[in-house]
Design an enzyme around this catalytic site. Structure first.
Site, PDB file in Angstrom:
ATOM      1  N   HIS A  64     -36.708  11.423  25.603  1.00  0.00           N
ATOM      2  CA  HIS A  64     -36.678   9.962  25.627  1.00  0.00           C
ATOM      3  C   HIS A  64     -35.257   9.422  25.708  1.00  0.00           C
ATOM      4  O   HIS A  64     -34.933   8.579  26.544  1.00  0.00           O
ATOM      5  CB  HIS A  64     -37.397   9.419  24.383  1.00  0.00           C
ATOM      6  CG  HIS A  64     -37.376   7.925  24.299  1.00  0.00           C
ATOM      7  ND1 HIS A  64     -36.390   7.237  23.627  1.00  0.00           N
ATOM      8  CD2 HIS A  64     -38.181   6.991  24.854  1.00  0.00           C
ATOM      9  CE1 HIS A  64     -36.607   5.943  23.752  1.00  0.00           C
ATOM     10  NE2 HIS A  64     -37.702   5.767  24.492  1.00  0.00           N
ATOM     11  N   ARG A 107     -49.489   2.325  47.184  1.00  0.00           N
ATOM     12  CA  ARG A 107     -50.085   3.517  47.804  1.00  0.00           C
ATOM     13  C   ARG A 107     -50.811   4.360  46.760  1.00  0.00           C
ATOM     14  O   ARG A 107     -50.320   4.530  45.640  1.00  0.00           O
ATOM     15  CB  ARG A 107     -49.000   4.372  48.453  1.00  0.00           C
ATOM     16  CG  ARG A 107     -48.370   3.751  49.682  1.00  0.00           C
ATOM     17  CD  ARG A 107     -47.443   4.747  50.372  1.00  0.00           C
ATOM     18  NE  ARG A 107     -46.960   4.222  51.632  1.00  0.00           N
ATOM     19  CZ  ARG A 107     -45.755   3.658  51.794  1.00  0.00           C
ATOM     20  NH1 ARG A 107     -44.937   3.534  50.771  1.00  0.00           N
ATOM     21  NH2 ARG A 107     -45.374   3.216  52.977  1.00  0.00           N
ATOM     22  N   ARG A 119     -53.902  -0.231  47.984  1.00  0.00           N
ATOM     23  CA  ARG A 119     -54.526   0.278  49.209  1.00  0.00           C
ATOM     24  C   ARG A 119     -55.245   1.588  48.902  1.00  0.00           C
ATOM     25  O   ARG A 119     -54.649   2.519  48.354  1.00  0.00           O
ATOM     26  CB  ARG A 119     -53.480   0.536  50.295  1.00  0.00           C
ATOM     27  CG  ARG A 119     -54.151   0.935  51.611  1.00  0.00           C
ATOM     28  CD  ARG A 119     -53.171   1.447  52.623  1.00  0.00           C
ATOM     29  NE  ARG A 119     -52.523   2.663  52.169  1.00  0.00           N
ATOM     30  CZ  ARG A 119     -51.541   3.260  52.836  1.00  0.00           C
ATOM     31  NH1 ARG A 119     -51.083   2.726  53.947  1.00  0.00           N
ATOM     32  NH2 ARG A 119     -51.005   4.361  52.383  1.00  0.00           N
ATOM     33  N   GLU A 135     -54.560  -1.890  61.813  1.00  0.00           N
ATOM     34  CA  GLU A 135     -53.816  -0.763  62.384  1.00  0.00           C
ATOM     35  C   GLU A 135     -54.428  -0.295  63.696  1.00  0.00           C
ATOM     36  O   GLU A 135     -53.785   0.387  64.483  1.00  0.00           O
ATOM     37  CB  GLU A 135     -53.841   0.424  61.404  1.00  0.00           C
ATOM     38  CG  GLU A 135     -53.136   0.153  60.100  1.00  0.00           C
ATOM     39  CD  GLU A 135     -53.546   1.117  59.011  1.00  0.00           C
ATOM     40  OE1 GLU A 135     -52.730   1.939  58.615  1.00  0.00           O
ATOM     41  OE2 GLU A 135     -54.706   1.049  58.551  1.00  0.00           O
ATOM     42  N   GLY A 144     -50.335  -2.652  59.564  1.00  0.00           N
ATOM     43  CA  GLY A 144     -49.718  -1.334  59.415  1.00  0.00           C
ATOM     44  C   GLY A 144     -49.093  -1.013  60.755  1.00  0.00           C
ATOM     45  O   GLY A 144     -49.748  -0.456  61.645  1.00  0.00           O
ATOM     46  N   ASN A 150     -46.939   1.046  61.835  1.00  0.00           N
ATOM     47  CA  ASN A 150     -46.728   2.424  62.295  1.00  0.00           C
ATOM     48  C   ASN A 150     -47.917   2.884  63.143  1.00  0.00           C
ATOM     49  O   ASN A 150     -47.762   3.360  64.273  1.00  0.00           O
ATOM     50  CB  ASN A 150     -46.548   3.378  61.114  1.00  0.00           C
ATOM     51  CG  ASN A 150     -45.430   2.951  60.181  1.00  0.00           C
ATOM     52  OD1 ASN A 150     -44.587   2.158  60.550  1.00  0.00           O
ATOM     53  ND2 ASN A 150     -45.437   3.470  58.970  1.00  0.00           N
ATOM     54  N   ASP A 151     -49.107   2.745  62.573  1.00  0.00           N
ATOM     55  CA  ASP A 151     -50.291   3.171  63.314  1.00  0.00           C
ATOM     56  C   ASP A 151     -50.641   2.198  64.433  1.00  0.00           C
ATOM     57  O   ASP A 151     -51.097   2.609  65.505  1.00  0.00           O
ATOM     58  CB  ASP A 151     -51.488   3.320  62.361  1.00  0.00           C
ATOM     59  CG  ASP A 151     -51.406   4.625  61.566  1.00  0.00           C
ATOM     60  OD1 ASP A 151     -50.696   5.544  62.019  1.00  0.00           O
ATOM     61  OD2 ASP A 151     -52.038   4.714  60.504  1.00  0.00           O
ATOM     62  N   CYS A 168     -47.107  -4.459  56.005  1.00  0.00           N
ATOM     63  CA  CYS A 168     -46.549  -3.483  55.071  1.00  0.00           C
ATOM     64  C   CYS A 168     -45.988  -2.273  55.805  1.00  0.00           C
ATOM     65  O   CYS A 168     -45.599  -1.288  55.189  1.00  0.00           O
ATOM     66  CB  CYS A 168     -47.577  -3.062  54.032  1.00  0.00           C
ATOM     67  SG  CYS A 168     -49.114  -2.450  54.713  1.00  0.00           S
TER      68      CYS A 168
END
Lengths: 795, 141
Positions: free
Chosen positions: A413, A506, A553, A656, A678, A680-681, A728
């Protein structure tokens, strides 16, 4: 002191300085025997005996010639061939009679001493370069157990000699720069301990280097299974200061290693049911071993790694130390004194420990055993000295200039919190509360883990506070959310970014933490484990951000990403889920409908957070939605699990897939509260680019007009129907022009990585101001007031 | 899984003395395979979760409790390579700082959703047979 040309020497006659003659292992055992530590009696066949053997049989030349061939080679095969050849020669050559007769006579003497006509012995190699400080290489040479009779002993002594030339040993010497011809081998012969159980004692915690603990691991039978990592041992932790047993973990022990009378090696055997769950050591034995371990550490002035064996005799159990070596791993970490800053090396060190949070501080020590005393005594910038902290100590840690604790390792700790706060901290500083004086001035060097007496002016100068101007974070109309993968860091992220919420929480890393494929968990009846772990992860995020929204998500591992988890092979590969391109495969919303029992666990976790923890700021987002039907079915499951859309529960989908773009109006009609791009996709699918194919990455670009048009269309429809819009993906983090595009199009929010939140807020604020200015200009233009926004120069 | 990563490490780090997996979690087999492929290298694994590290069976591979965001740098000194499989985006900066601090190469295999979190100016794709199998930090490939 043994003569340098001795062939055999009794263990009680050797000392630690006799390494060149009897090797490190025997030298240590002799030293321990002389100190009164309980070591099995025995003798050493010296390195001189080996040298004579090589000389008289003339095989030394052959060995060096053979080794010369592999010298400098990096090919493991050549080491293996050389090793095999040498060992064959060594083991088959007859032992010269003058050596053999001395070995036999020493054995007979041991038989007399132990009162056993053919005493069973353990024959262990003791290389003159093994087990030296900074060169620990456990188990590099051979050990033969249960050897009985003079002939057998001579045979196994030669086998041990051969073990000096294993491929690994040859390689190791080359790596460490030990010349082969200088490295001789001695052989230790000791009365065999008929081990009821055996184990290892470390005089510091091997996991985190905590020097205030003694960690003892033990298992039934011989220690081989433990050293090889075949069994999980019982584990005991003893506090070095109080010699109290502070932790005991008894695990099921299914197998044990026992001596094999025929081969002299060991054999694996099942532990009888009645002993499996029984502690392999009694508490008294643990304390006895711990005390011995501390004695040995004190004797050598350095942490030790000690092997022990417990033998059952008529009068009770007898504990033997069978080996001790310096602990080399953590000992190296401290570094020599010369590494410490030059201006403090001459100071008087009061206590040593682990440098857990680097930094320097000089101030007055407050020795405070309890928080109540800390409350009375602690003043700003004092050195907090105590045994160990816990969350109750945080207010006093905050005002401390440095922290010194007697217990703990790098992950205790005090260590974690002090690093978070940037306060110098030394943990595991044994006896600090006794050796440091209340109110006295000290210099804490938490770079080296040393507390020095008195103040050091240079340090006081170096620790002058740096005045940094914190950035002014603007309030923007477009909400800036943050993406979170690791719930443990959510509180810190919230503190540092002041994000308007979490636009993407996520689930994938929570799944990795659970550590099993969800289907395997369900089959083992462990579904609740997943629910609890996910609920706890979401709670850690939702708490610091409440009442701001947190959009969870649902799990969207691609099938190949599940393969790393136990059960992954069976429930992904063998189930036929891993296709040629997992990014286009069995994933997203489709999966929830196909395997609703897994999806329901996620739903239950969210429900638990919302209802039990009263964190109603948590909402749900479905990823990779391909069809209306999949969405409808997933939504139905959510509702069945008690997650029904309403004023305080929102359901989002990720956009997506181009189908979702084209049918966005239908999805809105079906019942969604929000969407998040999304990118990316979406880019991958709109442009038809395989994201993992290196040859076409140059055309992958989220700013492609087709992608922008898709987003524009979705934002327009959603805005018209009162559905919130967000993003996102990485596009806003990577491209400022995408941020401007989204603000202009009317996106309600953006969710970016933690390190981009403040930057994005500043950018969005500037864009929004620009829009206001543009709007005002347009307004004036439409009112016919052309000059209203023009600069007015004084006449 | 990660067979290609193991092969690539085997081919490119045959002389390595020390290789470290950061944030090993429950998946120790990759480090074990690397250890088998490179028996001369010391393979270490670390994880922030001390109780998990403590619950492991002792074995050939040494496991250490260490937090990559506040690393004990001396642990990593002398490493030729540090790697992290499926790192959460939040620890990337810590990984970069660590690799810079000890002069080791850094390899990560992010989950597909986080691939694009890696800034292109600092990270390069690790391509094997035309496929991107991981990302390398600051390494001239």
């Amino acid at each position: 002191m043994p003569k340098p040309d001795a062939i055999v020497v009794r263990l009680e006659d050797v000392r630690k300085d006799d390494i060149p003659l009897v090797g490190g292992k025997c030298a240590n055992l002799g030293e321990l025997t002389a100190k009164g530590v309980h070591v099995p009696p025995g003798f050493a066949v010296t390195a001189e005996a080996f040298r004579l053997f090589l000389e008289e049989t003339k095989i030394g030349e052959i060995i060096h010639k053979t080794l010369g061939r592999s010298n400098g080679s990096k090919d493991p095969k050549q080491y293996e061939e050389a090793s095999e050849e040498i060992r064959k020669i060594l083991e088959s050559a007859p032992m010269p009679p003058d050596i053999a007769s001395k070995v036999r006579s020493a054995y007979r003497e041991l038989c007399e001493k132990t009162g056993d006509k053919n005493v069973t012995v353990a024959v262990r190699s003791s290389a003159t370069s093994e087990d030296l400080p900074d060169a620990s290489f456990a188990g590099q040479q051979d050990t033969y157990l249960n050897v009985s009779g003079e002939d057998q002993l001579v045979h196994y002594v030669q086998k041990c000699w051969g073990s000096l030339y294993t491929p690994r040993a040859i390689f190791y010497r080359e790596e460490k720069g030990f010349p082969h011809e200088k490295v001789l081998i001695s052989v230790g012969v000791q009365k065999m301990v008929q081990s009821k159980c055996s184990g290892v004692a470390f005089t510091l915690d091997p996991i985190n280097g905590d020097p205030s603990k003694i960690v003892i691991e033990s298992t039934w039978g011989l220690g081989e299974a433990l050293v090889a990592g075949i069994v999980r041992p019982d584990r005991f932790i003893v506090d070095k200061g109080t010699m109290q047993l502070i932790h005991k973990e008894i695990v099921p022990k299914m197998i044990e290693h026992l001596p094999n009378d025929k081969t002299g090696l060991t054999m694996q055997s099942e532990v009888p049911i009645e002993r499996r769950n029984v502690s392999s050591l009694t508490d008294d034995e643990v304390i006895e071993i711990a005390k011995t371990a501390v004695d040995i550490e004190d004797h050598y002035h350095t942490p030790q790694d000690i092997e022990f064996a417990v033998e059952h005799v008529s009068t009770g159990n007898s504990i033997y130390v069978v080996q001790t070596r310096p602990e080399t791993f953590w000992s190296k970490m401290k570094g020599p004194a010369g590494q410490t800053d030059s201006h403090i090396v001459h100071r008087v060190a009061v206590v040593h420990g682990l440098a857990a949070s680097p930094g320097l501080h000089a101030g007055r020590a407050k020795i405070v055993p309890t928080t109540a005393e800390a409350g009375r005594m602690m003043k700003n910038k004092d050195i907090l000295v105590t045994r160990m902290t816990n969350p109750d100590w945080v207010p006093y840690m905050k005002i401390a200039g440095a922290i010194v604790t007697e217990d703990g390792g790098t992950t205790c700790h005090a260590a974690i919190v002090s690093r978070e706060m940037g306060i110098p901290c030394i943990v595991g500083a044994r006896n600090a509360t006794k050796l440091m004086q209340m109110g006295q001035e000290y210099t804490v060097d938490a770079k080296s883990g040393v507390v020095y007496n008195g103040l050091v002016e240079e340090i006081l100068k170096a620790t002058q506070p740096q005045h940094e101007i914190p950035p002014i974070i603007p309030i923007t109309a477009t909400k800036i959310y943050v993406n979170i993968s690791l719930p443990e860091l959510a509180e810190k992220v919230e503190r540092e970014t002041h994000a308007d919420g979490v636009g993407l929480l996520r689930a994938e890393h929570m799944m990795l933490s659970v550590g099993k494929h969800p289907r395997l968990l369900i089959e083992e009846g462990g579904g609740k484990k997943m629910v609890d772990a996910f609920a706890e992860g979401v709670r850690k995020v939702a708490t610091p951000f409440a009442p701001r929204p947190v959009v969870y998500r649902c799990l969207d591992f691609k099938p190949d990403e599940f393969l790393g988890l136990p059960g992954g092979e069976k429930y992904e590969h063998e189930a036929g889920h891993v296709g040629p391109n997992p990014l286009l495969g069995y994933r997203g919303c489709f999966r929830y409908v196909k395997e609703p029992d897994i999806f329901r666990l996620e739903c239950q976790a969210i429900k638990k957070v919302r209802e039990e923890y009263k964190l109603t700021n948590v909402h749900v987002m479905l990823p990779f939605v391909r069809t209306l039907e999949d969405f409808r079915n997933a939504k139905k499951i959510l509702e069945e699990e008690g997650l029904k859309r309403g004023p305080d529960f929102k359901l989002w989908i990720m956009v997506e897939v181009p189908a979702t773009v084209l049918l966005i109006d239908k999805f809105v009609d079906e019942g969604i509260d929000g969407i998040s791009f999304g990118t990316n996709d979406l880019t991958m699918l709109i442009l038809g680019i395989d994201r993992d194919d290196a040859s076409i990455q140059e055309i992958y670009d989220e700013r492609n007009l087709a992608v922008l048009r898709a987003m524009s269309h979705v934002i327009r429809i959603c805005s018209e129907k009162g559905v919130t819009t967000s993003i996102c993906g990485q596009a806003p983090s990577n491209y400022p022009e995408v941020v401007e595009f989204l603000v202009r199009e009317g996106a309600v929010s953006m969710s970016v990585n933690p390190d981009k939140v403040i930057e994005t807020k500043l950018l969005v604020a500037a864009i929004e101001q620009k829009l206001i200015l543009e709007g005002m200009r347009k307004m004036h233009q439409s009112n016919g007031d052309q000059g209203a926004m023009q600069p007015r120069w004084p006449k | 899984m990660f067979e290609q990563i193991v092969d690539w490490i085997k081919q490119n780090y045959s002389d390595a003395r020390k290789i470290i997996e950061i944030g090993v979690g429950h998946r120790i087999y990759v480090a074990e395979r690397i250890s088998e492929a490179l028996p001369r290298a010391e393979i270490l694994v670390t994880d922030k979760d001390e109780s998990w590290v403590r619950s492991r069976k002792p074995g050939r591979i040494r496991a250490i409790a260490d937090d990559v965001m506040f690393p004990t740098l001396s642990l990593y000194r002398g490493a030729s390579l540090v790697y992290c499989l499926h790192p959460p985006g939040e620890i990337l900066s810590g990984l970069e700082k660590l690799a810079n601090g000890v002069g080791a190469d850094l390899l990560v295999v992010p989950i597909s959703d986080e691939q694009h979190d890696l800034p292109q100016d600092k990270w390069r794709e690790l391509v094997v047979r035309g496929r991107i199998i991981g990302w390398l930090f600051n390494k001239r490939v």
